[in-house]
Design a protein around this motif. Structure first.
Motif, PDB file in Angstrom:
ATOM      1  N   ALA A 176      29.108  51.428  67.042  1.00  0.00           N
ATOM      2  CA  ALA A 176      28.101  50.509  66.493  1.00  0.00           C
ATOM      3  C   ALA A 176      27.424  51.118  65.266  1.00  0.00           C
ATOM      4  O   ALA A 176      27.152  50.421  64.291  1.00  0.00           O
ATOM      5  CB  ALA A 176      27.066  50.155  67.562  1.00  0.00           C
ATOM      6  N   ILE A 177      27.168  52.431  65.317  1.00  0.00           N
ATOM      7  CA  ILE A 177      26.545  53.116  64.177  1.00  0.00           C
ATOM      8  C   ILE A 177      27.382  52.925  62.914  1.00  0.00           C
ATOM      9  O   ILE A 177      26.865  52.530  61.864  1.00  0.00           O
ATOM     10  CB  ILE A 177      26.386  54.623  64.485  1.00  0.00           C
ATOM     11  CG1 ILE A 177      25.205  54.840  65.411  1.00  0.00           C
ATOM     12  CG2 ILE A 177      26.231  55.435  63.206  1.00  0.00           C
ATOM     13  CD1 ILE A 177      24.897  56.285  65.680  1.00  0.00           C
ATOM     14  N   PHE A 178      28.684  53.176  63.031  1.00  0.00           N
ATOM     15  CA  PHE A 178      29.536  53.079  61.849  1.00  0.00           C
ATOM     16  C   PHE A 178      29.773  51.629  61.429  1.00  0.00           C
ATOM     17  O   PHE A 178      29.726  51.303  60.246  1.00  0.00           O
ATOM     18  CB  PHE A 178      30.877  53.783  62.088  1.00  0.00           C
ATOM     19  CG  PHE A 178      30.777  55.271  61.972  1.00  0.00           C
ATOM     20  CD1 PHE A 178      30.574  55.858  60.732  1.00  0.00           C
ATOM     21  CD2 PHE A 178      30.862  56.081  63.088  1.00  0.00           C
ATOM     22  CE1 PHE A 178      30.471  57.236  60.609  1.00  0.00           C
ATOM     23  CE2 PHE A 178      30.762  57.462  62.976  1.00  0.00           C
ATOM     24  CZ  PHE A 178      30.563  58.041  61.738  1.00  0.00           C
ATOM     25  N   MET A 180      27.895  48.946  61.976  1.00  0.00           N
ATOM     26  CA  MET A 180      26.685  48.332  61.442  1.00  0.00           C
ATOM     27  C   MET A 180      26.255  49.023  60.160  1.00  0.00           C
ATOM     28  O   MET A 180      25.893  48.385  59.188  1.00  0.00           O
ATOM     29  CB  MET A 180      25.563  48.421  62.486  1.00  0.00           C
ATOM     30  CG  MET A 180      24.213  47.869  62.042  1.00  0.00           C
ATOM     31  SD  MET A 180      24.192  46.079  61.901  1.00  0.00           S
ATOM     32  CE  MET A 180      23.801  45.864  60.174  1.00  0.00           C
ATOM     33  N   GLY A 181      26.300  50.350  60.158  1.00  0.00           N
ATOM     34  CA  GLY A 181      25.756  51.113  59.029  1.00  0.00           C
ATOM     35  C   GLY A 181      26.630  51.066  57.803  1.00  0.00           C
ATOM     36  O   GLY A 181      26.118  50.937  56.687  1.00  0.00           O
ATOM     37  N   CYS A 182      27.933  51.187  57.964  1.00  0.00           N
ATOM     38  CA  CYS A 182      28.762  51.254  56.755  1.00  0.00           C
ATOM     39  C   CYS A 182      30.118  50.591  56.919  1.00  0.00           C
ATOM     40  O   CYS A 182      31.133  51.156  56.486  1.00  0.00           O
ATOM     41  CB  CYS A 182      28.866  52.672  56.246  1.00  0.00           C
ATOM     42  SG  CYS A 182      29.351  53.863  57.488  1.00  0.00           S
ATOM     43  N   HIS A 183      30.146  49.399  57.498  1.00  0.00           N
ATOM     44  CA  HIS A 183      31.284  48.460  57.466  1.00  0.00           C
ATOM     45  C   HIS A 183      32.694  49.084  57.510  1.00  0.00           C
ATOM     46  O   HIS A 183      32.922  50.001  58.279  1.00  0.00           O
ATOM     47  CB  HIS A 183      31.127  47.525  56.263  1.00  0.00           C
ATOM     48  CG  HIS A 183      30.876  48.242  54.952  1.00  0.00           C
ATOM     49  ND1 HIS A 183      31.888  48.644  54.160  1.00  0.00           N
ATOM     50  CD2 HIS A 183      29.731  48.642  54.348  1.00  0.00           C
ATOM     51  CE1 HIS A 183      31.388  49.260  53.100  1.00  0.00           C
ATOM     52  NE2 HIS A 183      30.083  49.275  53.196  1.00  0.00           N
TER      53      HIS A 183
END
Lengths: 224, 150
Positions: A176-178, A180-183
């Motif tokens: 989710a971090i990746f 959401m944060g950097c597509h």
């Protein structure tokens, strides 16, 4: 003349990709190196961006079918979403809201103009959708495309640090971090960590696009 | 040694897979166009490619389209998505003046905001995951206990 833009972009991209595969260093990210080479090339040969784009737009046109193709990872991994829907939905709604609110507030804090602030807002979703959202909320799509790339590259640096120091343990949260944060650029990085992380990231990327699409038109006018 | 015959069959294989990929991309292109049409007809700010995405998902889910009809072309597009970003991001050169004067502020904004987004998303997802995991194991323990009792 029309084919020159595509051919030079393709060759440049291929070489830059090989370079990244060889050295695997963050700042050798193919988009970044390709951009630097092409801009230098255009500046040296005094070719205007307009002329280049007339040919390069054939590649840009592939972004819509590529977005449609995102249904494939969604369809393949729908079972992961069914088990972890609560994690995905809650964290991505909050993430999308945080992206829009923090970018506009920080842009204003940095005394950047209104147009720039609006164009920064949709930057954490994948380019074709970000450009469309930017158009809808009154930003400059080209500028948004550039911000999306900067976001992707900074996210690839920040993400692993975040996972280590905030002690994120589940593969779902890492993905989710990746996503959401950097597509897409982040999803490629998440697959380097593991299959589950990458899959969660591609799911998150698509859901994040929906969330941002739903939130941006109502949140942005409140903040500008 | 590669005989001319082997060479020929290799060429044919490559040509066939190239044609297959082009056709699959054409299907996706068509879906994107249909999505664009839906977006226009409904007068929504939702971009056509999103309607195309939802349409493809539904077609796959209801087995109207088979995954293997589009998988190779689609996965190629997703894998090389970075390439399609390039021409529009070269557009940064038309904003050279802006980047020279406000580039640093823009960079600070994006980096800080990305860190905030990742912090928010990561902690929330991880906490919910942990809570549900505990809940699940408790239920399992409860289940085991009642099984032992009976």
């Amino acid at each position: 003349m029309t084919w020159l833009g595509i051919v030079s972009t393709l060759i440049c991209y291929w070489v830059c990709k090989k370079l990244y595969q060889r050295f695997h260093y963050v700042f050798f990210n193919p988009v970044l190196t390709c951009l630097a080479v092409l801009i230098t090339f255009l500046a040296l040969t005094h070719v205007s961006y307009h002329t280049y784009l007339a040919s390069g737009k054939w590649l840009t046109d592939m972004l819509s079918p590529a977005t449609v193709a995102l249904a494939i990872p969604l369809y393949r991994n729908v079972h992961i979403f069914k088990t972890h829907w609560l994690e995905f939905l809650v964290s991505l709604i909050c993430g999308a809201a945080a992206a829009i609110v923090s970018s506009i507030l920080l842009a204003r804090l940095m005394r950047l103009g209104g147009m720039i602030a609006i164009s920064v807002a949709p930057r954490s979703v994948t380019t074709p959708i970000a450009m469309d959202i930017s158009q809808t909320i009154g930003g400059i799509p080209t500028l948004t495309a550039v911000f999306v790339i900067i976001t992707g590259i900074s996210g690839v640096v920040i993400g692993p640090l975040m996972i280590r120091y905030v002690r994120i343990r589940s593969a779902v949260a890492k993905g989710a971090i990746f996503g959401m944060g950097c597509h897409g650029i982040g999803t490629a990085r998440a697959f380097e960590i593991g299959q589950m992380e990458g899959t969660c990231s591609s799911l998150s990327m698509v859901i994040a696009a929906f969330m941002t699409l739903a939130l941006a038109p109502s949140l942005v006018p409140l903040l500008t | 040694m590669v005989t001319p015959m082997q060479h020929w069959s290799w060429m044919r294989q490559k040509t066939v897979s190239f044609v297959v990929i082009v056709l699959q991309i054409a299907i996706l292109y068509g879906l994107a166009d249909v999505g664009g049409l839906i977006s226009k007809l409904l007068h929504t700010p939702v971009p056509g490619s999103i309607f195309g995405l939802m349409l493809l998902f539904l077609l796959l889910q209801f087995r109207v389209l088979k995954l293997e009809w589009i998988a190779r072309g689609g996965e190629l597009l997703i894998r090389e998505m970075l390439l399609f970003f390039v021409p529009s991001s070269v557009g940064i050169m038309t904003y050279g003046h802006l980047m020279l004067h406000e580039g640093l502020q823009i960079l600070v904004t994006i980096v800080t905001s990305t860190a905030i987004v990742m912090l928010v998303t990561g902690t929330i997802a991880d906490n919910i995951w942990n809570a549900r995991q505990r809940h699940r194991s408790q239920r399992m323990a409860h289940h085991d206990a009642s099984e032992v009792a009976s």
